[in-house]
Design an enzyme around this catalytic site. Structure first.
Site, PDB file in Angstrom:
ATOM      1  N   CYS A  11     -21.985  19.540 -13.787  1.00 23.81           N
ATOM      2  CA  CYS A  11     -22.894  20.421 -13.068  1.00 23.81           C
ATOM      3  C   CYS A  11     -22.307  21.842 -13.462  1.00 23.81           C
ATOM      4  O   CYS A  11     -23.168  22.814 -13.563  1.00 23.81           O
ATOM      5  CB  CYS A  11     -23.345  20.332 -11.556  1.00 23.81           C
ATOM      6  SG  CYS A  11     -21.927  20.590 -10.602  1.00 23.81           S
ATOM      7  N   CYS A  51     -28.034  15.432  -6.772  1.00 25.04           N
ATOM      8  CA  CYS A  51     -29.299  15.855  -6.491  1.00 25.04           C
ATOM      9  C   CYS A  51     -30.493  14.609  -6.819  1.00 25.04           C
ATOM     10  O   CYS A  51     -30.228  13.969  -7.940  1.00 25.04           O
ATOM     11  CB  CYS A  51     -30.067  17.089  -7.231  1.00 25.04           C
ATOM     12  SG  CYS A  51     -29.048  18.477  -6.587  1.00 25.04           S
ATOM     13  N   CYS A  88     -30.464  25.383 -13.699  1.00 26.90           N
ATOM     14  CA  CYS A  88     -30.714  24.704 -12.265  1.00 26.90           C
ATOM     15  C   CYS A  88     -29.566  24.541 -11.616  1.00 26.90           C
ATOM     16  O   CYS A  88     -29.445  25.144 -10.633  1.00 26.90           O
ATOM     17  CB  CYS A  88     -31.616  23.402 -12.347  1.00 26.90           C
ATOM     18  SG  CYS A  88     -32.087  22.979 -10.671  1.00 26.90           S
ATOM     19  N   CYS A  89     -28.463  23.980 -12.248  1.00 26.45           N
ATOM     20  CA  CYS A  89     -27.203  23.728 -11.649  1.00 26.45           C
ATOM     21  C   CYS A  89     -26.428  25.078 -11.368  1.00 26.45           C
ATOM     22  O   CYS A  89     -25.710  25.055 -10.461  1.00 26.45           O
ATOM     23  CB  CYS A  89     -26.322  22.700 -12.664  1.00 26.45           C
ATOM     24  SG  CYS A  89     -26.693  21.106 -12.559  1.00 26.45           S
TER      25      CYS A  89
END
Length: 228
Positions: free
Chosen positions: A219, A194, A108-109
């Site tokens: 991240c 986030c 996702c990062c």
């Protein structure tokens, strides 16, 4: 561009920023998540380059308070804001992969932060950050200046002007310069990313322990060059 023999540890943050902005032809940017450190660095850089490019990784998952603060500061300061976004919207990503931040946070990062950043950095020669050694064990040996390689093969000069600063120094500068701060700090957050992946610190001695449920500390936007 390669490292030099200059001892940057003898420079103040102000001197470090000024030295790298002395050459007007060098294209500069600041990555800014609108946290306290980033606002201090942004203020230092804008004293020399008021129109410096401000790169914000708009993942689509930020706190509403972060977005509101970003918009407020952009308007009040007249920032040259550049929102960097992933190829897929949040809705498209979740339709295709589900909630990656729950099952594959690294991926996702990668697609919402690392890849947009690497594209966004390509036009620039100098990259200023708000990284500090005190922020995390993974940043304990952070150098003042780095020379990472972008996917194109081009090097960029990365300046961590606040590398040796502590939290008190950072907060003192905000107060001295009368820079408003992100309201989430008042709720106990010390490292703000986030919303799904950020809580108040799990370990009071590690400001970034509230990120990703303590599963990881980075991240990837500051470690992409190490993975090569």
């Amino acid at each position: 561009m390669t490292a030099t023999s200059v001892d940057y540890t003898k420079f103040t943050a102000e001197q470090l920023v000024a030295s790298f902005l002395a050459e007007s032809t060098q294209r500069a940017c600041v990555t800014c998540s609108f946290q306290a450190e980033d606002m201090v660095v942004l203020d230092l850089v804008r004293q020399h380059r008021p129109d410096v490019a401000v790169l914000f990784l708009d993942t689509g998952y930020h706190f509403r308070e972060t977005y509101a603060y970003r918009d407020r500061m952009t308007e009040e300061l007249g920032l040259n804001l550049i929102n960097l976004k992933a190829d897929l919207s949040v809705a498209e990503q979740e339709a295709k992969h589900g909630r990656l931040y729950e099952v594959a946070p690294d991926y996702c990062c990668k697609i919402r932060k690392v890849e947009p950043l690497l594209r966004g950095l390509e036009p620039f020669d100098i990259w200023f950050t708000g990284l500090r050694r005190e922020q995390s064990p993974s940043r304990a040996n952070l150098p003042f200046v780095e020379y990472p390689t972008l996917p194109s093969g081009r090097h960029i000069t990365k300046v961590n002007a606040l590398a040796a600063w502590d939290w008190k120094s950072t907060w003192r500068r905000l107060e001295e310069r009368k820079i408003p701060y992100l309201p989430l700090y008042d709720d106990g957050y010390s490292s703000i990313g986030c919303q799904p992946c950020t809580t108040v610190p799990l370990d009071p001695g590690n400001p970034r322990s509230g990120r990703w449920g303590g599963q990881k500390l980075e991240c990837g936007i500051h470690t992409f060059d190490e993975a090569k």
